[in-house]
Write a protein that holds these residues in place. Structure first.
Motif, short mmCIF file in Angstrom:
data_model
loop_
_atom_site.label_atom_id
_atom_site.label_comp_id
_atom_site.label_asym_id
_atom_site.label_seq_id
_atom_site.Cartn_x
_atom_site.Cartn_y
_atom_site.Cartn_z
N ALA A 135 -14.85 -10.02 -7.85
CA ALA A 135 -14.38 -9.92 -6.47
C ALA A 135 -13.36 -8.80 -6.36
N PRO A 136 -13.56 -7.86 -5.42
CA PRO A 136 -12.67 -6.71 -5.33
C PRO A 136 -11.34 -7.05 -4.66
N LEU A 137 -10.35 -6.20 -4.91
CA LEU A 137 -9.05 -6.33 -4.27
C LEU A 137 -8.92 -5.27 -3.19
N GLY A 138 -8.59 -5.70 -2.00
CA GLY A 138 -8.39 -4.77 -0.90
C GLY A 138 -7.22 -5.18 -0.06
N SER A 139 -7.11 -4.57 1.11
CA SER A 139 -6.04 -4.91 2.06
C SER A 139 -6.60 -5.34 3.40
N GLY A 140 -7.93 -5.50 3.49
CA GLY A 140 -8.59 -5.77 4.76
C GLY A 140 -8.49 -7.21 5.21
N PRO A 141 -9.16 -7.54 6.32
CA PRO A 141 -9.02 -8.87 6.92
C PRO A 141 -9.72 -9.99 6.17
N TYR A 142 -10.62 -9.66 5.24
CA TYR A 142 -11.36 -10.69 4.51
C TYR A 142 -11.30 -10.43 3.02
N ARG A 143 -11.51 -11.50 2.26
CA ARG A 143 -11.67 -11.40 0.81
C ARG A 143 -12.95 -12.12 0.39
N PRO A 158 -11.16 4.49 3.22
CA PRO A 158 -10.58 3.22 2.76
C PRO A 158 -9.57 3.51 1.66
N VAL A 159 -8.56 2.67 1.55
CA VAL A 159 -7.53 2.87 0.52
C VAL A 159 -7.66 1.77 -0.53
N LEU A 160 -7.80 2.20 -1.78
CA LEU A 160 -8.00 1.29 -2.91
C LEU A 160 -6.70 1.13 -3.70
N VAL A 180 0.87 -1.18 0.00
CA VAL A 180 0.00 0.00 0.00
C VAL A 180 0.90 1.23 0.00
N THR A 181 0.74 2.08 -0.99
CA THR A 181 1.65 3.19 -1.20
C THR A 181 0.94 4.54 -1.11
N PRO A 182 1.72 5.62 -0.96
CA PRO A 182 1.09 6.95 -1.01
C PRO A 182 0.35 7.20 -2.32
N GLU A 183 0.84 6.62 -3.41
CA GLU A 183 0.14 6.77 -4.68
C GLU A 183 -1.27 6.18 -4.61
N ASP A 184 -1.42 5.06 -3.91
CA ASP A 184 -2.75 4.46 -3.73
C ASP A 184 -3.67 5.39 -2.94
N VAL A 185 -3.11 6.02 -1.92
CA VAL A 185 -3.91 6.92 -1.09
C VAL A 185 -4.36 8.13 -1.90
#
Length: 603
Positions: free
Chosen positions: A210-218, A191-193, A133-138
């Motif tokens: 199905a989305p891509l995230g960084s959270g606890p579930y997929r 949220p950060v995508l 997860v990068t500043p560019e993502d934010v």
């Protein structure tokens, strides 16, 4: 000499920079200091050693379908639970009014003049595909949400001017005003995508991918409109981050969709899913008289909370000409008999709501304080005199009859120019007849609304009640295509920027906003801004109470009811911490208990 002068200049620059920004911190509290210090290991209301695994099966009965896994745009109906896929820059604790602790961000730096906030991302933060997860993502997320996201983001982030990368793991948000102390906290909730995922996809389109995230579930299973299943990420990057310890213990979480609340209730009792928050008082009183409850296999618990109740009510759409006059709206509130409804339909389970910030210190009570009057007096000529002289109370039949209330309603209607003509309430100047529809999405509400409809008809109004499917309901609400509806305007203990979305003139004209009533009042707009820029907790409480008084005497809703407990029925397969936090039902702190589950399964 020149070198010495440069060193002096550098020292001045550094001194100025130090004056503009506070030291890095691990948390932000809206007012006061964070409860948990920099070295904390976990929140007090979790079990940090909770076992991981098992399954939690839930039901979604608020909607009958979903057609999208993209929750960030206006189009489509997103599936339940999608927030599990995404991490945010910060995480809120549920035992403080409004404090955010670093999640994706390990350090937070707010300028002393509140002109910007700077987040330093954790080096370990990863999306589910392993990419960092990068500043560019934010920056990408902020720009895309504000440009192409749901209209509520444009209102919510209105005072956030821009975002920019300011270091290898650092991103800075610049504010258009220094008078909005909540901005650093609400940006933290973003949220950060993943930019690399979205760069080849249309952000404005619905999708069932199905989305891509960084959270606890997929997301692992999708049956469009019927079922969605989430699986815990085995190598979740934030497993040992303090704000996540003891959370997200369940291995798989599923949501099954039911078109009918009665069918869903029977499905729970048959063991087809595990847990239900019961919002129908009659069901809580009468529908759980079964053997499984007697044996303690299906548990019924009332879990107290200190959450503000907000306002649930029959909301008028003041964009409609017949509801544009507050005196007419006030008159129609007399047709709702809460006392009869509570006794005959709810088994006495509820309290009457009177405030838009009910069940909190933010609710206006009694007469305005001296501090409130300072806010209200400049607008005296724009406000009803009662704002200054009377505490608002919704009409009641306690100690009096409904007939007396209806007589008062007719007196108000006559003053507003309405008379019953040929059996129909008619405006004497325009000839307009009082005809309107009450729009519902839940059939269970019909039994509440029909007596209200009958009382309105005794006044001469011609009222129809229409229950539509959730997709149609959401589309009509997004477009403000309704006359009256049942709506909840939820509140937190720290109201702020979201109040624009609830009550501002800008939101009244923005499709998809939460200004359901169409409130557009310059005094309300001014008070909303004063709430947003409140410098202290004391000022926030005072300003919110002043706003509450003006909303109450705007008669934008017929107040309904509230309770200060969560009513939860669940099959006894789970463990949970001994104390639930005061400001939320912390279901993500529960865990699957194999021994309990075996007892239930062998019933």
């Amino acid at each position: 000499m020149h070198a010495k002068r440069c060193l002096v200049c550098l020292a001045l620059v550094l001194a100025l920079a130090a004056g503009q920004a506070a030291a890095d911190d691990h948390a932000l509290a809206m007012h006061g200091e964070p409860k948990y210090g920099p070295g904390f290991e976990h929140f007090d209301y979790v079990n940090p050693d909770a076992p991981k695994g098992g399954t939690l099966r839930l039901a979604n009965v608020a909607a009958s379908t979903f057609d999208s896994l993209h929750p960030f745009i206006l189009r489509g109906t997103p599936a339940a639970g999608l927030g599990l896929v995404y991490d945010t820059l910060t995480e809120r604790s549920l035992d403080e009014p409004f404090t955010e602790y670093g999640l994706l961000a390990e350090r937070i730096q707010v300028a002393e003049d509140n002109s910007h906030v700077r987040f330093t991302l954790r080096e370990a933060a990863r999306f589910h595909d392993g990419e960092p997860v990068t500043p560019e993502d934010v920056v990408f997320t902020f720009q895309r949400l504000k440009q192409d996201g749901h209209p509520q983001y444009r209102l919510y982030y209105r005072d956030v001017e821009r975002a920019e990368q300011t270091g290898p793991r650092q991103v800075t948000f610049h504010f258009a005003t220094t008078q909005n102390p909540e901005l650093p906290l609400i940006i933290g909730q973003m949220p950060v995508l993943p930019q690399h995922y979205w760069e080849d996809r249309d952000f404005t389109a619905t999708t069932l991918e199905a989305p891509l995230g960084s959270g606890p579930y997929r997301v692992v299973e999708v049956e469009p409109g019927r079922r969605i299943v989430y699986e815990r990420v085995a190598d979740y990057w934030a497993e040992d981050v303090p704000v996540k310890r003891g959370h997200h213990n369940i291995g798989r979480i599923s949501y099954d969709y039911y078109r009918d609340g009665t069918v869903a209730l029977q499905a729970l009792k048959a063991g087809e899913y595990d847990l239900r928050q019961e919002n129908v008082a009659r069901n809580w009183a009468t529908a759980y008289d079964i053997d499984a409850v007697e044996r303690g296999l299906l548990r019924k618990e009332e879990i107290p909370h200190s959450q503000p109740a907000g306002m649930q009510g029959f909301f008028f759409n003041t964009r409609r000409e017949i509801f544009s006059d507050p005196q007419v709206r006030e008159a129609l509130t007399y047709a709702f008999d809460f006392e009869w409804t509570n006794e005959n339909l709810f088994y006495g389970a509820y309290e009457r709501t009177r405030s838009y910030f009910e069940n909190s210190e933010l609710a206006a009570t009694g007469l305005p304080s001296a501090a409130e009057l300072e806010l209200l007096e400049p607008h005296r000529d724009q406000l009803p005199e009662r704002v200054f002289t009377q505490a608002y109370q919704p009409p009641s039949t306690e100690g009096r009859s409904l007939r007396q209330n209806l007589r008062e309603a007719m007196a108000l209607l006559r003053e507003a120019g309405w008379q019953v003509q040929d059996g129909v309430l008619t405006h004497q100047e325009s000839g307009r007849e009082m005809r309107f529809e009450i729009l519902l999405v839940s059939p269970s509400f019909e039994r509440v609304v029909l007596p209200f409809e009958q009382n309105l008809e005794r006044l001469g109004a011609e009222v129809s009640v229409r229950t539509v499917d959730p997709t149609q309901y959401q589309n009509r609400m997004d477009q403000f295509d309704f006359d009256m509806t049942v709506h909840v305007a939820p509140q937190s203990l720290s109201p702020g920027n979201e109040q624009r979305d609830f009550w501002s003139c800008a939101a009244a004209e923005t499709q998809g906003s939460r200004n359901v009533a169409g409130v557009c009042d310059p005094v309300v707009d001014e008070l909303v801004e004063r709430v947003i820029d409140a410098p202290t907790r004391e000022a926030l409480v005072t300003r919110t109470r002043a706003l509450d008084r003006v909303l109450q005497y705007g008669f934008y809703a017929v107040p309904n009811w509230h309770t200060d407990v969560y009513r939860v029925a669940y099959w006894d397969r789970f463990g949970r911490p001994p104390q639930n936090p005061p400001y939320g039902l912390a279901l993500d702190t529960w865990w699957y208990d194999e021994d309990k589950a075996e007892r239930v399964d062998n019933r």
